[in-house]
Structure formats: structure tokens, C-alpha cells
Design a protein around this motif. Structure first.
Motif, mmCIF file in Angstrom:
data_model
loop_
_atom_site.group_PDB
_atom_site.id
_atom_site.type_symbol
_atom_site.label_atom_id
_atom_site.label_comp_id
_atom_site.label_asym_id
_atom_site.label_seq_id
_atom_site.Cartn_x
_atom_site.Cartn_y
_atom_site.Cartn_z
ATOM 1 N N ALA A 124 0.841 -1.190 0.000
ATOM 2 C CA ALA A 124 0.000 0.000 0.000
ATOM 3 C C ALA A 124 0.881 1.247 0.000
ATOM 4 O O ALA A 124 1.939 1.290 0.630
ATOM 5 N N VAL A 125 0.449 2.264 -0.745
ATOM 6 C CA VAL A 125 1.201 3.516 -0.827
ATOM 7 C C VAL A 125 0.616 4.477 0.204
ATOM 8 O O VAL A 125 -0.366 5.165 -0.048
ATOM 9 N N LYS A 126 1.228 4.488 1.365
ATOM 10 C CA LYS A 126 0.788 5.396 2.426
ATOM 11 C C LYS A 126 1.912 5.551 3.430
ATOM 12 O O LYS A 126 2.900 4.809 3.394
ATOM 13 N N SER A 127 1.754 6.534 4.311
ATOM 14 C CA SER A 127 2.762 6.808 5.336
ATOM 15 C C SER A 127 4.141 7.033 4.730
ATOM 16 O O SER A 127 5.159 6.588 5.267
ATOM 17 N N GLY A 128 4.174 7.710 3.588
ATOM 18 C CA GLY A 128 5.449 8.036 2.967
ATOM 19 C C GLY A 128 6.039 6.943 2.112
ATOM 20 O O GLY A 128 7.101 7.130 1.525
ATOM 21 N N ARG A 129 5.387 5.783 2.013
ATOM 22 C CA ARG A 129 5.918 4.711 1.184
ATOM 23 C C ARG A 129 5.731 5.058 -0.295
ATOM 24 O O ARG A 129 4.712 5.610 -0.689
ATOM 25 N N PRO A 130 6.693 4.678 -1.139
ATOM 26 C CA PRO A 130 6.604 5.028 -2.558
ATOM 27 C C PRO A 130 5.736 4.068 -3.353
ATOM 28 O O PRO A 130 5.407 2.965 -2.892
ATOM 29 N N VAL A 131 5.389 4.501 -4.553
ATOM 30 C CA VAL A 131 4.798 3.601 -5.540
ATOM 31 C C VAL A 131 5.939 2.717 -6.041
ATOM 32 O O VAL A 131 6.925 3.213 -6.578
ATOM 33 N N ALA A 132 5.819 1.403 -5.847
ATOM 34 C CA ALA A 132 6.919 0.490 -6.172
ATOM 35 C C ALA A 132 6.421 -0.643 -7.059
ATOM 36 O O ALA A 132 6.019 -1.698 -6.568
ATOM 37 N N PRO A 133 6.422 -0.446 -8.386
ATOM 38 C CA PRO A 133 5.918 -1.472 -9.312
ATOM 39 C C PRO A 133 6.819 -2.702 -9.398
ATOM 40 O O PRO A 133 8.036 -2.621 -9.226
ATOM 41 N N LEU B 254 11.796 -5.493 -10.986
ATOM 42 C CA LEU B 254 11.392 -4.281 -10.277
ATOM 43 C C LEU B 254 11.885 -3.059 -11.032
ATOM 44 O O LEU B 254 12.826 -3.139 -11.834
ATOM 45 N N VAL B 255 11.273 -1.906 -10.756
ATOM 46 C CA VAL B 255 11.819 -0.634 -11.222
ATOM 47 C C VAL B 255 13.099 -0.351 -10.445
ATOM 48 O O VAL B 255 14.155 -0.070 -11.014
ATOM 49 N N SER B 256 13.015 -0.404 -9.128
ATOM 50 C CA SER B 256 14.154 -0.226 -8.232
ATOM 51 C C SER B 256 13.700 -0.529 -6.819
ATOM 52 O O SER B 256 12.505 -0.670 -6.556
ATOM 53 N N LEU B 257 14.648 -0.607 -5.903
ATOM 54 C CA LEU B 257 14.291 -0.803 -4.504
ATOM 55 C C LEU B 257 13.654 0.449 -3.918
ATOM 56 O O LEU B 257 12.919 0.390 -2.940
ATOM 57 N N ASP B 258 13.941 1.609 -4.537
ATOM 58 C CA ASP B 258 13.399 2.876 -4.046
ATOM 59 C C ASP B 258 12.015 3.188 -4.591
ATOM 60 O O ASP B 258 11.370 4.131 -4.132
ATOM 61 N N GLY B 259 11.540 2.410 -5.587
ATOM 62 C CA GLY B 259 10.258 2.725 -6.200
ATOM 63 C C GLY B 259 10.351 3.966 -7.067
ATOM 64 O O GLY B 259 11.431 4.349 -7.534
ATOM 65 N N GLN B 260 9.231 4.621 -7.274
ATOM 66 C CA GLN B 260 9.190 5.799 -8.149
ATOM 67 C C GLN B 260 8.433 6.953 -7.502
ATOM 68 O O GLN B 260 7.611 7.605 -8.132
ATOM 69 N N GLY B 261 8.743 7.179 -6.233
ATOM 70 C CA GLY B 261 8.129 8.296 -5.528
ATOM 71 C C GLY B 261 6.619 8.148 -5.418
ATOM 72 O O GLY B 261 6.108 7.067 -5.127
ATOM 73 N N GLN B 262 5.900 9.212 -5.679
ATOM 74 C CA GLN B 262 4.438 9.197 -5.605
ATOM 75 C C GLN B 262 3.802 9.217 -6.998
ATOM 76 O O GLN B 262 2.659 9.637 -7.160
ATOM 77 N N ASP B 263 4.543 8.756 -7.992
ATOM 78 C CA ASP B 263 4.044 8.706 -9.367
ATOM 79 C C ASP B 263 3.315 7.378 -9.584
ATOM 80 O O ASP B 263 3.927 6.313 -9.551
ATOM 81 N N TYR B 264 2.004 7.439 -9.858
ATOM 82 C CA TYR B 264 1.183 6.241 -9.994
ATOM 83 C C TYR B 264 1.121 5.710 -11.428
ATOM 84 O O TYR B 264 0.380 4.771 -11.698
ATOM 85 N N ASN B 265 1.879 6.290 -12.335
ATOM 86 C CA ASN B 265 1.931 5.764 -13.701
ATOM 87 C C ASN B 265 2.801 4.509 -13.681
ATOM 88 O O ASN B 265 4.027 4.573 -13.750
ATOM 89 N N PHE B 266 2.159 3.349 -13.593
ATOM 90 C CA PHE B 266 2.853 2.072 -13.419
ATOM 91 C C PHE B 266 3.879 1.832 -14.519
ATOM 92 O O PHE B 266 4.927 1.224 -14.286
ATOM 93 N N PHE B 267 3.599 2.292 -15.718
ATOM 94 C CA PHE B 267 4.444 1.984 -16.874
ATOM 95 C C PHE B 267 5.406 3.118 -17.216
ATOM 96 O O PHE B 267 5.878 3.219 -18.345
ATOM 97 N N LYS B 268 5.749 3.933 -16.249
ATOM 98 C CA LYS B 268 6.619 5.081 -16.524
ATOM 99 C C LYS B 268 8.066 4.653 -16.750
ATOM 100 O O LYS B 268 8.785 5.253 -17.556
ATOM 101 N N TYR B 269 8.501 3.611 -16.049
ATOM 102 C CA TYR B 269 9.913 3.220 -16.114
ATOM 103 C C TYR B 269 10.068 1.743 -16.476
ATOM 104 O O TYR B 269 9.187 0.924 -16.180
#
Length: 331
Positions: free
Chosen positions: A142-151, A170-185
């Protein structure tokens, strides 16, 4: 906010490397699996596409009428992962999760039937094409409490008369911030060491268990074809990139990405599979950093397309019943 990112990064990497360490312990001890299989008796002997039919029926029959919330990732879940027999993730050759198995990471997902359409390439086995597979798309938590969007993605290729072969990315261990575009990277089976202090610290701790804890191997994809026949001369890349097509772009604002997946038409080239050039075969992944990703991707070759052959479906079987094995990278 920074403290939360550090904790999240450490938690994610700890989950990965703890699995790797347990896999190594299991492979050395030869211990048997604790849980009984839940697979139908003749399942392994079926053809690849017959297996796909079995799994797809279970997905359709358990499809959600209303999407459940994403699961949180916190201390309780980390403790649960520590108690669970995580070695099964790499030692279980099965498409069905064992009884009692709980999926703590990437617990909510959508699955589509897919096929692998090859481009001309030098690699063997599944890299030369496969008619029947499944693609699972998910967020780590879940993306909450500061956790990133992590596809993340998991690809299962079914084969005649034998076990399936699987790869996760994975995209990365850090995710992609708060960007919900799953297919961005793009995603990859190998990701850089995390950028936070916590991720780097845990990485160093577990170097004794694996030369690069952030890597999942892909050689198994090259060892047999979709008919289950062994390849005489195995030729496999080490690193793959899964590159989404530019047309697959959705809103970056907060929303449930599973609703985006449901809009993807049948016969969509959802990802291109690209293999990193042979000239990087001696690349030191212990020094792999985010700035290297662009260079390696630019020096990759198009190997195949992943093409959807059904709609995406979110289901309880897809969340809890199906199993994707991890290929451990040994020394």
C-alpha cells in the motif's frame, strides 16, 4: 519523510536478502519442503497451454467483484516473513502456492495471459518464443505513510510436461516516488543497490550470502524451450530489461493501478524484453548505481515482445494461490 524512506528501503532490501540467505541455507542443507503441494495429480504432465487453461480458470472463478485494499508493509509483516519458510520461494518448482503460504510483498495484483513473440536473437530456450504464459503486475505494498509507488512484475512461462520457468523484475528498490503511472519506467531482474543508508548497510551485511543480493537469475529461461526440451547449447543473457511501450501511459495522480490494467486491450505489446549487451558480461554489479541503468539499457538488444492474449483480471487466486519461483543467483 527522509527517515521513513530510509526505513522503507531497509525493509524492502532486508526482505530480498533474507530470502537469498535462506535459499542458500536450504540449498546447502538439502532440507525438504515443509508444506504439502496443492497441485492436481496430473498437472505437471499437461501441455503448456493446458496448464495455462487450468490456472486461468482458477483466476476467472475467483475474480473480485470489488477490488480489495492493498496490504500494508510494516513491522508485523516483516516479522511474518521472518517466521515463514522463505526458502520455498526458490526451491519450490510449482505453479501453486503451498498450504499456509502468505504473500507479504506484492500481495495484490492483476494477471493476464501472455505469449512471447521473439525478435531475431542469439539466445536459446524461451527467448525463441512461447505461446502460453502469465504476467502478474503488482505494487510492493500500500502507498501510504510516505511509502513510494513500487511497481513489480512476475512472468511465468509454462512448458509441456515439466515445471514452469519464472522471472521477476522491479523498477528499483526505491520505487518511483508518488508517481502512480505504473508503466513510466522499465523494470529489470537486477536493480542497483539502494540509495539510502539503511539499504546500503543491509546490502553489505548480506554480501556473505550472495555476490549481489539484488539479482535474480534468468538462465533457466534459456535451458529449455516451451516444449520442455533441453537445449543442447544454452545461451542466456545475465540482465534483462522489461521496457513498456510509450503508449502505455496512465495518470501519475493517486489511484488504483489495477483499474489501469483492466483497460489494456487483448493483443497489446505490453513489454519489450531487452538483453544487456555481451560487452557488459564482466560488469561489476557490486558497483551498480542508478546512473548505470541508462547506459546498460542503451546498450541492450531487443529480444522479444510480451503480448497480452487476454484481459487483466484481479482475483483471490492471483493474489494468494498462484506461485512464482525465484531463481537464485549463486556464486
Amino acid at each position: 519523510m527522509m527517515r521513513k524512506k530510509v526505513i522503507y528501503g531497509a525493509v524492502c532490501l532486508l526482505a530480498v536478502v533474507a530470502t537469498v540467505a535462506a535459499l542458500l541455507d536450504d540449498s546447502e542443507s538439502g532440507s525438504s519442503q515443509r508444506f504439502p503441494a496443492s497441485t492436481r495429480a496430473n498437472y505437471k504432465s499437461l501441455s503448456a497451454c493446458e496448464k495455462q487453461d487450468v490456472l486461468w480458470k482458477l483466476i476467472q472463478e475467483s475474480a473480485y467483484s470489488e477490488l480489495p485494499d492493498y496490504k500494508a508493509l510494516g513491522l508485523t509483516q516483516i516479522i511474518g516473513m521472518g517466521r515463514q519458510e522463505v526458502a520455498i520461494k526458490g526451491s519450490r518448482y510449482d505453479d501453486f502456492a503451498p498450504k499456509g503460504w502468505t504473500k507479504f510483498l506484492h500481495a495484490r495484483a492483476s494477471i493476464s495471459k501472455v505469449k512471447i513473440v521473439p525478435h531475431q536473437n542469439k539466445y536459446s530456450g524461451i527467448f525463441q518464443g512461447a505461446d502460453c504464459g502469465l504476467l502478474r503486475l503488482s505494487l510492493t505494498s500500500a502507498v501510504k505513510s510516505g511509502r513510494p509507488v513500487a511497481p513489480g512484475l512476475a512472468l511465468k512461462i509454462l512448458r509441456d510436461g515439466t515445471y514452469s520457468t519464472n522471472v521477476s523484475a522491479l523498477v528499483s528498490l526505491d520505487g518511483q516516488g508518488q508517481d502512480y503511472n505504473f508503466f513510466k519506467y522499465p523494470m529489470s531482474n537486477i536493480v542497483p543497490i539502494g540509495t539510502s543508508f539503511g539499504q546500503k548497510l543491509v546490502h553489505r551485511i548480506f554480501l556473505s550470502a550472495s555476490p549481489y543480493p539484488e539479482e535474480l537469475a534468468v538462465r533457466e529461461l534459456a535451458e529449455q524451450d516451451q516444449k520442455g526440451l533441453n537445449v543442447a547449447q544454452v545461451t542466456s543473457p545475465r540482465q534483462l530489461f522489461f521496457v513498456p511501450l510509450a503508449e502505455l501511459s496512465f495518470s501519475s495522480d493517486a489511484h488504483d493501478v489495477r483499474k489501469d490494467f483492466a483497460k489494456i486491450p487483448v493483443n497489446t505489446v505490453i513489454y519489450q524484453i531487452r538483453a544487456v549487451s555481451e560487452k557488459y558480461k564482466d560488469f561489476k554489479y557490486a558497483d551498480y548505481a542508478p546512473e548505470n541503468v541508462k547506459v546498460l539499457l542503451e546498450n541492450s538488444e531487443l529480444v522479444a515482445d510480451i503480448v497480452t492474449t487476454s484481459e487483466f483480471v484481479s482475483s483471490s487466486f492471483g493474489d494468494d494461490g498462484i506461485f512464482f519461483r525465484h531463481q537464485l543467483k549463486h556464486r
